[in-house]
Design an enzyme around this catalytic site. Sequence first.
Site, PDB file in Angstrom:
ATOM      1  CG  HIS A 157     -19.582   7.447 -26.770  1.00 29.60           C
ATOM      2  ND1 HIS A 157     -19.482   7.279 -25.409  1.00 29.60           N
ATOM      3  CD2 HIS A 157     -20.644   6.690 -27.153  1.00 29.60           C
ATOM      4  CE1 HIS A 157     -20.427   6.458 -24.978  1.00 29.60           C
ATOM      5  NE2 HIS A 157     -21.141   6.091 -26.036  1.00 29.60           N
ATOM      6  CD  GLU A 159     -14.931  10.595 -25.410  1.00 27.57           C
ATOM      7  OE1 GLU A 159     -14.891  10.766 -24.182  1.00 27.57           O
ATOM      8  OE2 GLU A 159     -16.001  10.551 -26.054  1.00 27.57           O
ATOM      9  CB  CYS A 184     -18.290   7.158 -20.568  1.00 25.75           C
ATOM     10  SG  CYS A 184     -18.251   6.537 -22.265  1.00 25.75           S
ATOM     11  CB  CYS A 187     -14.753   6.635 -24.535  1.00 26.30           C
ATOM     12  SG  CYS A 187     -16.172   7.159 -25.526  1.00 26.30           S
TER      13      CYS A 187
END
Length: 377
Positions: A157, A159, A184, A187
Amino acid sequence: MAARCHPQPQQHRQQRCACRAAASRARPPRGARPARQAPGGGRAAHCAAQQSQPLEQQQQQQQQQSQQQQGGAALAEAVRAVRGRFVIPADEVAALQAAAGVGMDALLLAMLGEAAHASRSAISNYKVGAVGLGGSGAVYLGANLEFPGNALNQSVHGEQFVLANLLLHRERSLHSLAISAAPCGHCRQFYSELACADSVRFVFGYRGHAEPAVFSLDQLLPARFGPLDLLEDPSAPLLLEEQRHALAWAPAAADALAARRGDAAFVAAADAALAAAQSSYAPYTRCPSGVALVTRGGAVAAGGYVESAAHNPGLPPLQAAVAAGIITGALGSYAEIQEVVVAEVGGGLVSHARAARAVAASISPDVAVTVLHVARQ
């Protein structure tokens, strides 16, 4: 009987007649023409009102418009300055912010588009950009990565990419994180591992709201499960704090290294994988691990394992190494990977060798995977 609230009939007729008489007096005589407004009277009045505005006020409005245009151009120039880069030093960040004349949040949000350009999202075709402000004042960019032919849980992801970037540059805290979309749950849980989790500011726009907003992790994930729920030692260093694992090559790994001591790229990769394992974050399984990639051009990039108290949201070492390769410019594409070197504890509760082989095979059947075991000292 209670008194009525409306007038009595006779009184009501008198009031109605009085109203008619007043209306008759207000009307012009029959046959009289209404007074005509002078041509352009409305426009003339409007112009006169404009002219009545003080000259200073008009000049101030023009100056504000000019400043806004200049600020927009300066911000666009600041964004162009980060194109193709993943780390912006603190002094340059301060200079860009001063030149653009905007707040730090606005600067981070403006960089999201450039961050998303690095996305490798061949499965979802959904590009995510993330930009983090470290405690040092430096800015770190990241994007999402996907690996076609593998399970979706092998993805990185945006992040997580930023976190890998922070770790690669030994940044010990994160102040703010701007994201191109709401983070999400994966994360949000992943960021619970941070030593500074309670103070990180998450900045993003989301559906139904015209302007981006700022959230704390407690707002995004209230009553969360985290490190203190699993750690036996609550004083153990958390994510972004310094990690030190006393590891050395097991005898079989030392023999494999001796057999290939003439291969400079392999030796460098093995050393990098060991260093990544020594600084990896594995407080729950106590199975530190690191991976180094050797490219076809002989470059080396390495990354360490990052665990999560919830297990699934962790970052495998291979993916951390891929992120490092992209950040440093060593890895232009996945196809450039020639060999994957895994350094991990032999016989541990967790092994990354099989997952590394699966991802490597999806890139190319020619990618070699070498597993070197380490032992705790």
